[in-house]
Design a protein around this motif. Structure first.
Motif, PDB file in Angstrom:
ATOM      1  N   ALA A   1       0.891  -1.160   0.157  1.00 30.26           N
ATOM      2  CA  ALA A   1       0.164   0.032   0.122  1.00 30.26           C
ATOM      3  C   ALA A   1       1.011   1.051  -0.085  1.00 30.26           C
ATOM      4  CB  ALA A   1      -0.865  -0.081   1.130  1.00 30.26           C
ATOM      5  N   LEU A   2       0.512   2.275  -0.254  1.00 30.30           N
ATOM      6  CA  LEU A   2       1.190   3.435  -0.546  1.00 30.30           C
ATOM      7  C   LEU A   2       1.200   4.235   0.779  1.00 30.30           C
ATOM      8  CD1 LEU A   2      -0.275   5.044  -3.764  1.00 30.30           C
ATOM      9  CD2 LEU A   2       1.982   3.946  -3.614  1.00 30.30           C
ATOM     10  N   PRO A   3       2.142   4.858   0.998  1.00 33.60           N
ATOM     11  CA  PRO A   3       2.071   5.649   2.395  1.00 33.60           C
ATOM     12  C   PRO A   3       1.326   6.810   2.332  1.00 33.60           C
ATOM     13  CG  PRO A   3       4.263   5.875   1.222  1.00 33.60           C
ATOM     14  CD  PRO A   3       3.585   4.958   0.275  1.00 33.60           C
ATOM     15  N   SER A   4       1.171   7.229   3.485  1.00 35.95           N
ATOM     16  CA  SER A   4       0.290   8.710   3.581  1.00 35.95           C
ATOM     17  C   SER A   4       1.403   9.690   3.454  1.00 35.95           C
ATOM     18  CB  SER A   4      -0.138   8.754   5.093  1.00 35.95           C
ATOM     19  OG  SER A   4       0.797   8.917   5.933  1.00 35.95           O
ATOM     20  N   LEU A   5       0.854  10.785   3.047  1.00 31.29           N
ATOM     21  CA  LEU A   5       1.700  12.159   2.881  1.00 31.29           C
ATOM     22  C   LEU A   5       2.225  12.316   4.101  1.00 31.29           C
ATOM     23  CD1 LEU A   5       2.663  14.577   1.281  1.00 31.29           C
ATOM     24  CD2 LEU A   5       0.224  15.565   1.960  1.00 31.29           C
ATOM     25  N   ALA A   6       1.745  12.210   5.492  1.00 28.26           N
ATOM     26  CA  ALA A   6       2.460  12.487   6.534  1.00 28.26           C
ATOM     27  C   ALA A   6       3.721  11.373   6.730  1.00 28.26           C
ATOM     28  CB  ALA A   6       1.674  12.290   7.579  1.00 28.26           C
ATOM     29  N   GLU A   7       3.752  10.173   6.134  1.00 29.21           N
ATOM     30  CA  GLU A   7       4.602   9.311   6.479  1.00 29.21           C
ATOM     31  C   GLU A   7       5.695   9.872   5.382  1.00 29.21           C
ATOM     32  OE1 GLU A   7       2.881   5.057   7.585  1.00 29.21           O
ATOM     33  OE2 GLU A   7       2.420   5.764   5.664  1.00 29.21           O
ATOM     34  N   VAL A   8       5.467  10.122   4.225  1.00 28.79           N
ATOM     35  CA  VAL A   8       6.772  10.654   3.203  1.00 28.79           C
ATOM     36  C   VAL A   8       7.248  11.841   3.882  1.00 28.79           C
ATOM     37  CG1 VAL A   8       6.011   9.093   1.160  1.00 28.79           C
ATOM     38  CG2 VAL A   8       5.148  11.423   1.505  1.00 28.79           C
ATOM     39  N   ASP A   9       6.493  12.653   4.391  1.00 23.82           N
ATOM     40  CA  ASP A   9       7.064  14.006   4.802  1.00 23.82           C
ATOM     41  C   ASP A   9       7.984  13.809   5.923  1.00 23.82           C
ATOM     42  OD1 ASP A   9       5.913  16.185   3.471  1.00 23.82           O
ATOM     43  OD2 ASP A   9       4.262  16.316   4.853  1.00 23.82           O
ATOM     44  N   ALA A  10       8.084  12.481   6.738  1.00 24.96           N
ATOM     45  CA  ALA A  10       9.250  12.437   7.380  1.00 24.96           C
ATOM     46  C   ALA A  10      10.508  12.506   6.738  1.00 24.96           C
ATOM     47  CB  ALA A  10       9.035  11.224   8.102  1.00 24.96           C
ATOM     48  N   LEU A  11      10.398  12.151   5.349  1.00 26.97           N
ATOM     49  CA  LEU A  11      11.810  12.116   4.598  1.00 26.97           C
ATOM     50  C   LEU A  11      12.439  13.409   4.414  1.00 26.97           C
ATOM     51  CD1 LEU A  11      11.028   9.558   1.804  1.00 26.97           C
ATOM     52  CD2 LEU A  11      12.726   9.289   3.606  1.00 26.97           C
ATOM     53  N   GLY A  12      11.426  14.468   4.596  1.00 24.32           N
ATOM     54  CA  GLY A  12      11.907  15.896   4.458  1.00 24.32           C
ATOM     55  C   GLY A  12      11.560  16.252   2.948  1.00 24.32           C
ATOM     56  N   PRO A  13      10.955  17.095   2.410  1.00 22.90           N
ATOM     57  CA  PRO A  13      10.497  17.516   1.220  1.00 22.90           C
ATOM     58  C   PRO A  13      11.714  18.081   0.508  1.00 22.90           C
ATOM     59  CG  PRO A  13       9.137  18.901   2.553  1.00 22.90           C
ATOM     60  CD  PRO A  13       9.941  18.040   3.526  1.00 22.90           C
ATOM     61  N   LEU A  14      12.197  17.742  -0.778  1.00 21.19           N
ATOM     62  CA  LEU A  14      13.343  18.499  -1.631  1.00 21.19           C
ATOM     63  C   LEU A  14      12.821  19.644  -1.937  1.00 21.19           C
ATOM     64  CD1 LEU A  14      14.448  15.191  -3.139  1.00 21.19           C
ATOM     65  CD2 LEU A  14      15.637  16.353  -1.538  1.00 21.19           C
ATOM     66  N   PHE A  15      11.590  19.742  -2.500  1.00 18.42           N
ATOM     67  CA  PHE A  15      10.893  21.031  -2.768  1.00 18.42           C
ATOM     68  C   PHE A  15       9.181  20.667  -2.539  1.00 18.42           C
ATOM     69  CE2 PHE A  15      11.383  18.755  -7.025  1.00 18.42           C
ATOM     70  CZ  PHE A  15      10.313  18.594  -7.305  1.00 18.42           C
ATOM     71  N   VAL A  16       8.700  22.055  -2.533  1.00 18.61           N
ATOM     72  CA  VAL A  16       7.287  22.121  -2.577  1.00 18.61           C
ATOM     73  C   VAL A  16       7.017  23.115  -3.491  1.00 18.61           C
ATOM     74  CG1 VAL A  16       5.157  22.680  -1.503  1.00 18.61           C
ATOM     75  CG2 VAL A  16       6.932  21.462  -0.196  1.00 18.61           C
ATOM     76  N   ARG A  17       6.159  22.810  -4.614  1.00 11.09           N
ATOM     77  CA  ARG A  17       5.783  23.820  -5.650  1.00 11.09           C
ATOM     78  C   ARG A  17       4.399  23.472  -6.194  1.00 11.09           C
ATOM     79  NH1 ARG A  17       9.983  21.566  -9.780  1.00 11.09           N
ATOM     80  NH2 ARG A  17      11.438  22.442  -8.260  1.00 11.09           N
ATOM     81  N   GLU A  18       3.872  24.717  -6.906  1.00 10.41           N
ATOM     82  CA  GLU A  18       2.693  24.553  -7.633  1.00 10.41           C
ATOM     83  C   GLU A  18       2.767  24.159  -8.950  1.00 10.41           C
ATOM     84  OE1 GLU A  18      -0.207  27.793  -9.286  1.00 10.41           O
ATOM     85  OE2 GLU A  18      -0.279  27.809  -7.001  1.00 10.41           O
TER      86      GLU A  18
END
Length: 169
Positions: free
Chosen positions: A3-20
């Motif tokens: 199953a795919l992880p949640s957004l909160a779970e992958v956020d633990a990796l630290g985003p490399l970027f956030v963009r529109e």
């Protein structure tokens, strides 16, 4: 298939970027096309290699060593629409003396879903010979530290068919 992880779970990796997501990625179906997904993954890979692994222009200039892609496998999980906010992440899956196996994750922050994953294998290369060589110790240490951190995470991603850091015998 996991199953795919949640957004909160992958956020633990630290985003490399956030963009529109820009308009240029819209296709005839009204969503982000394959090229848009791939561009986001390539931006993530480049950012992670430079910032987290240390394979930046200064390192290349100093050592004459870099990495070449050997295999890429993209999986599309949920669509992204133009204007959505996305983030990207790197997770190291394995390392051999000359190769690293990893995955970039593009998450759709607007919907809270994992949009796509790009599993890949990179070879560490001496640019004078254009051949794979063993990782420089400083690079291997950074990758191994990330690998240990990422291996401790309680979630996984669906893997592609046969990607890894060694060839079958």
């Amino acid at each position: 298939m996991s199953a795919l992880p949640s957004l909160a779970e992958v956020d633990a990796l630290g985003p490399l970027f956030v963009r529109e997501v820009p308009e240029r990625y819209r296709d005839l179906n009204g969503h982000v096309n394959v090229r848009g997904h791939y561009d986001l993954h390539m931006d993530a890979a480049e950012e992670s290699w430079e910032r987290q692994v240390g394979l930046d222009q200064a390192f290349l200039d100093r050592t004459g060593e870099s990495s070449f892609s050997i295999a890429h496998h993209v999986q599309f999980h949920h669509e992204i629409l133009v204007g959505h906010e996305v983030s990207a992440y790197l997770r190291i899956l394995g390392r051999a003396p000359k190769t690293v196996h990893a995955v970039t994750v593009v998450a759709n922050r607007t919907t809270g879903e994992i949009a796509s994953t790009l599993e890949f294998v990179e070879a560490y290369v001496d640019l004078t010979t254009r051949r794979a060589t063993e990782f420089a110790p400083e690079v291997a240490e950074r990758i191994d530290a990330l690998l240990a951190e990422h291996a401790a995470l309680p979630w996984s991603l669906p893997s592609s068919h046969q990607l890894g850091t060694s060839r079958p015998s």
